[in-house]
Design a protein around this motif. Structure first.
Motif, PDB file in Angstrom:
ATOM      1  N   THR A  63      24.637  10.858  93.712  1.00  0.00           N
ATOM      2  CA  THR A  63      23.292  10.352  93.349  1.00  0.00           C
ATOM      3  C   THR A  63      23.305   9.623  91.999  1.00  0.00           C
ATOM      4  OG1 THR A  63      22.605  12.351  92.148  1.00  0.00           O
ATOM      5  CG2 THR A  63      22.278  12.344  94.540  1.00  0.00           C
ATOM      6  N   LEU A  64      24.419   9.700  91.258  1.00  0.00           N
ATOM      7  CA  LEU A  64      24.493   8.995  89.968  1.00  0.00           C
ATOM      8  C   LEU A  64      24.480   7.488  90.204  1.00  0.00           C
ATOM      9  CD1 LEU A  64      27.338  11.022  88.167  1.00  0.00           C
ATOM     10  CD2 LEU A  64      24.906  11.023  87.565  1.00  0.00           C
ATOM     11  N   PRO A  65      23.653   6.733  89.486  1.00  0.00           N
ATOM     12  CA  PRO A  65      23.669   5.266  89.651  1.00  0.00           C
ATOM     13  C   PRO A  65      25.064   4.678  89.412  1.00  0.00           C
ATOM     14  CG  PRO A  65      21.761   5.958  88.365  1.00  0.00           C
ATOM     15  CD  PRO A  65      22.609   7.176  88.552  1.00  0.00           C
ATOM     16  N   SER A  66      25.816   5.249  88.453  1.00  0.00           N
ATOM     17  CA  SER A  66      27.150   4.702  88.140  1.00  0.00           C
ATOM     18  C   SER A  66      28.151   4.944  89.267  1.00  0.00           C
ATOM     19  CB  SER A  66      27.681   5.307  86.840  1.00  0.00           C
ATOM     20  OG  SER A  66      27.659   6.729  86.903  1.00  0.00           O
ATOM     21  N   SER A  67      27.856   5.881  90.211  1.00  0.00           N
ATOM     22  CA  SER A  67      28.800   6.164  91.303  1.00  0.00           C
ATOM     23  C   SER A  67      28.862   5.029  92.306  1.00  0.00           C
ATOM     24  CB  SER A  67      28.417   7.464  92.019  1.00  0.00           C
ATOM     25  OG  SER A  67      27.254   7.270  92.812  1.00  0.00           O
ATOM     26  N   ARG A  68      27.815   4.158  92.302  1.00  0.00           N
ATOM     27  CA  ARG A  68      27.781   3.076  93.305  1.00  0.00           C
ATOM     28  C   ARG A  68      28.786   1.969  92.998  1.00  0.00           C
ATOM     29  NH1 ARG A  68      21.582   3.147  92.620  1.00  0.00           N
ATOM     30  NH2 ARG A  68      21.111   5.148  93.595  1.00  0.00           N
ATOM     31  N   ARG A  69      29.290   1.951  91.757  1.00  0.00           N
ATOM     32  CA  ARG A  69      30.204   0.869  91.369  1.00  0.00           C
ATOM     33  C   ARG A  69      31.672   1.291  91.431  1.00  0.00           C
ATOM     34  NH1 ARG A  69      26.532   0.588  86.914  1.00  0.00           N
ATOM     35  NH2 ARG A  69      24.905  -0.975  87.252  1.00  0.00           N
ATOM     36  N   VAL A  70      31.928   2.535  91.862  1.00  0.00           N
ATOM     37  CA  VAL A  70      33.307   3.034  91.879  1.00  0.00           C
ATOM     38  C   VAL A  70      33.613   3.682  93.225  1.00  0.00           C
ATOM     39  CG1 VAL A  70      33.347   3.498  89.383  1.00  0.00           C
ATOM     40  CG2 VAL A  70      32.675   5.330  90.957  1.00  0.00           C
ATOM     41  N   ARG A  71      34.920   3.806  93.509  1.00  0.00           N
ATOM     42  CA  ARG A  71      35.374   4.695  94.583  1.00  0.00           C
ATOM     43  C   ARG A  71      35.810   5.978  93.901  1.00  0.00           C
ATOM     44  NH1 ARG A  71      38.795   0.787  98.499  1.00  0.00           N
ATOM     45  NH2 ARG A  71      40.283   0.905  96.865  1.00  0.00           N
ATOM     46  N   TRP A  72      35.291   7.110  94.337  1.00  0.00           N
ATOM     47  CA  TRP A  72      35.678   8.356  93.672  1.00  0.00           C
ATOM     48  C   TRP A  72      36.047   9.418  94.690  1.00  0.00           C
ATOM     49  CZ3 TRP A  72      32.836  12.848  94.476  1.00  0.00           C
ATOM     50  CH2 TRP A  72      31.548  12.700  95.014  1.00  0.00           C
ATOM     51  N   SER A  73      36.836  10.384  94.246  1.00  0.00           N
ATOM     52  CA  SER A  73      37.237  11.491  95.120  1.00  0.00           C
ATOM     53  C   SER A  73      37.473  12.732  94.271  1.00  0.00           C
ATOM     54  CB  SER A  73      38.519  11.151  95.887  1.00  0.00           C
ATOM     55  OG  SER A  73      39.594  10.988  94.973  1.00  0.00           O
TER      56      SER A  73
END
Length: 722
Positions: A703-713
């Motif tokens: 839900t973090l806005p900054s998560s939309r610009r990265v691929r994370w795991s």
């Protein structure tokens, strides 16, 4: 509120999805359903039925179709998968999808379970007599000339036969048929078990019917497989099923043969080299209880076992059991979860047990059974250190090593030169200006592959042509630095022109059956030199192999990775274990610039158990796994600032939690395939403290806005920090 179905869909989101029941058919928990999702459709698994909707029914879509008359996943698997998704902080939909072979994740009818077989037609026999077919097609015609063969047998005698079968079927030269199912007759008699083997079989046999983990700690060549076979025989006699996991596809064919020839049972195989239909059939035969022995690699841990009797994990220390993308489970640990739920014993076999397993033995959670004798072998191989300092090396090979290889082949025996780096040379360098070939997407040196005249990045597979001259200064003389398996093969071929030199690495075993064919050719009593990577460290029995020379030990002695010492110790012992497995004595040479290194000295003087005990004490003193617990958050993006912003937000969201944070920081390899990479390491003294804090945090991350610009795991219990 209407009752709805809660469905797991194969998407990387930490949530389940609510749907209204289908107009036709009843969907129970564990059944597959076809649902509308986004602009398309998706196949999901029903996790809860007849629950109250979280939102009003006007916003809910309806299930389009129920795909199963009865649940495909049973209650045990459903419960175990829910626990696994919770433990590995995985998207539930990805966890449930992992449990199904690819062919069962689609809206298609279940495959026919009757035994598939193929036979020659009259036209096929004529084509064989006329010699009009070549290669794989001819090999398949020859195999079928002796009579119809089942798909299971064809996988064994001709791996990769399906392509040829399609061609020949289209040409009308072979046709599909059905064979009456019959169990193969046993063709080998069991050897007399040693006292240690009998004691191990008796101890584990007493636990059949309830959960108990055992470590079968047996030196290489001590006969762990014989213990597995004796136990599987007991399990089958009780009408139960046995699941046997191996770390590598290459180990599957020889293990299948041993089980079938000894016990006279069909063995269902599950691994990624099989055609999807074959995998689905094997999975469904296990689900029906028809399959008594299931053998497979990591993903086979999800096989349904309605009549479970025993689970065996061979080479339990092997890192191949850890899934490194998507749902990042560890098959060994998932097997323990399943064994507890199924109330069956689980056997972890290894000559070099993982430190995690040894810590569980120390804590009294696992029982340890030891096999110290090597049946049939004269004595353990002699291990000798070769000091490379002040020696004139030939392509990284010392005079002592070359002399030992020469002696071995002169006696008609085989030698293995082990180097865990494929390619020709890890660096291509210009001596005039210092330029070196670097991957533009990773900023890491590219490996020279001389046979293909290419530079290849082993991190992202980027390829470039070999430059004729230095791109920086124009100098014509570019020099390869260091040795890969390809360069060692070239050097040994030049040194020993009369002896076959075989390279076994990922390059030479790309074809489905290549590895098997190479190993088959080594069973003869003829001299040969093998050059190989860690593919050869695992479980292969080569009776005429008497010398193992390990090149490149030093890289594992000075690594920043805290697991490097454990891996090096395991690798040295496993590779050394290939030598002298029959009646001929074996010898092992370790080439190093650091002959006084305490780890090497202890390993050689006192063996793996002593070295592992020292490493465990070191880990305990600094609270590293298995005495501390870790989760790694990885992120990558095309722009560094996006990675930094997301990791900073993620770290801030953990403020006040009883955890230790290392980072945010760049990953050990900060750029890969053109993407910037960073990570946040989260540690805690107890597993419960770690998971209590991270469960709500994990659900919040997307839900973090900054998560939309990265691929994370997220990686729970990471086995490497890359």
């Amino acid at each position: 509120m209407p009752a709805v179905l809660r469905v797991a869909l194969p998407v990387p989101l930490p949530t389940l999805f609510d749907y209204l029941p289908a107009s036709l058919g009843r969907a129970d928990v564990g059944s597959r359903v076809l649902v509308p999702f986004g602009k398309g459709k998706a196949v999901g698994v029903v996790v809860e039925a007849e629950v109250e909707a979280a939102v009003g029914s006007t916003r809910l879509k309806r299930v389009l179709k129920v795909l199963d008359d009865s649940p495909l996943l049973d209650a045990e698997l459903m419960a175990t998968l829910a626990r696994a998704a919770d433990y590995w902080l995985g998207a539930p939909g990805e966890a449930y999808a992992n449990a199904l072979p690819l062919a069962l994740r689609e809206d298609r009818p279940l495959p026919d379970l009757r035994e598939e077989a193929w036979t020659l037609t009259a036209a096929g026999r004529s084509a064989l007599d006329a010699g009009s077919r070549r290669g794989g097609s001819r090999a398949l015609l020859e195999a079928l000339a002796r009579g119809p063969l089942t798909a299971t047998l064809l996988h064994e005698v001709l791996p990769g036969w399906r392509d040829a079968a399609r061609r020949l079927d289209d040409a009308g030269l072979i046709e599909r048929t059905e064979l009456a199912g019959s169990a193969p007759a046993p063709v080998t008699t069991p050897p007399e078990l040693t006292t240690e083997q009998r004691e191990a079989v008796a101890a584990i046999g007493e636990s059949l019917g309830h959960f108990q983990p055992f470590l079968l700690d047996g030196v290489t060549g001590s006969g762990k497989t014989e213990v597995y076979l004796a136990l599987i025989e007991q399990v089958i006699a009780q009408g139960k099923q046995a699941l046997l996991l191996v770390p590598e596809i290459g180990l599957a064919p020889q293990t299948v043969r041993r089980v079938r020839d000894r016990l006279g049972v069909a063995v269902e195989v599950l691994h990624s080299n099989l055609a999807e239909g074959d995998r689905a059939r094997a999975w469904l035969r296990a689900r029906s209880g028809e399959a008594k022995v299931i053998l497979g690699t990591r993903s086979a841990v999800f096989t349904p076992l309605p009549h479970a009797g025993l689970i065996v994990i061979d080479e339990e220390h092997d890192s191949a059991y850890k899934q490194q993308e998507g749902f990042r489970y560890h098959a060994r640990d998932l097997a323990l979860l399943r064994a507890r739920a199924l109330k069956v014993p689980v056997v972890l076999g290894s000559a070099t047990p993982s430190l995690e397993t040894l810590a569980n033995v120390q804590a009294g959670r696992y029982r340890s059974l030891r096999l110290r004798a090597r049946p049939g072998a004269i004595r353990p191989p002699q291990v000798q250190i070769v000091d490379m300092r002040a020696q004139r090396l030939e392509h990284g090979l010392s005079p002592a090593l070359l002399a030992a290889v020469a002696d071995t082949v002169a006696r008609g025996e085989q030698a293995l030169v082990f180097r865990n780096r494929r390619g020709y040379a890890p660096v291509l360098l210009c001596h005039a200006c210092g330029w070196h070939a670097e991957c533009p997407r990773c900023e890491h040196p590219m490996t020279l592959h001389a046979g293909r005249r290419q530079l290849i990045c082993h991190h992202c597979d980027y390829t470039a042509r070999l430059p004729a001259q230095c791109p920086a200064c124009g100098a014509p003389d570019l020099k390869p630095q260091g040795q890969g398996t390809e360069r060692l093969e070239e050097a040994l071929t030049a040194q020993f022109p009369e002896v076959p030199v075989m390279r076994i690495d990922r390059e030479t075993t790309r074809r489905r059956d290549a590895f098997e064919q190479l190993l088959e050719s080594l069973h003869e009593d003829r001299p040969a030199i093998l050059v190989g990577t860690q593919m050869l460290a695992k479980g292969h029995d080569l009776p005429n192999l008497t010398l193992v020379a390990i090149v490149g030990v030093d890289e594992g002695l000075h690594s920043v990775d805290f697991r490097a010492s454990e891996r090096l110790s395991q690798l040295v012992v496993q590779v050394a274990g290939r030598a002298g497995r029959a009646r001929k004595p074996g010898r092992v040479l370790l080439q190093t610039h650091h002959p006084e290194h305490p780890l090497l000295r202890q390993l050689l003087a006192q063996g793996y158990a002593a070295a592992a005990a020292t490493l465990l004490e070191e880990r305990r003193s600094v609270q590293l796994p298995p005495y501390g617990h870790q989760v790694l958050l990885r992120a990558e993006a095309h722009q560094r600032e996006h990675v930094d912003a997301f990791l900073a937000d993620a770290a801030n969201a953990l403020a006040g939690a009883p955890l230790q944070l290392a980072g945010p920081m760049p990953a050990p390899m900060p750029l890969r395939a053109g993407r910037h990479r960073g990570q946040l390491l989260i540690e805690a003294e107890t597993r419960s403290a770690l998971h209590t804090a991270l469960r709500p945090w994990y659900r919040m991350l997307s839900t973090l806005p900054s998560s939309r610009r990265v691929r994370w795991s997220l990686d729970v219990d990471p086995i490497d920090l890359y």
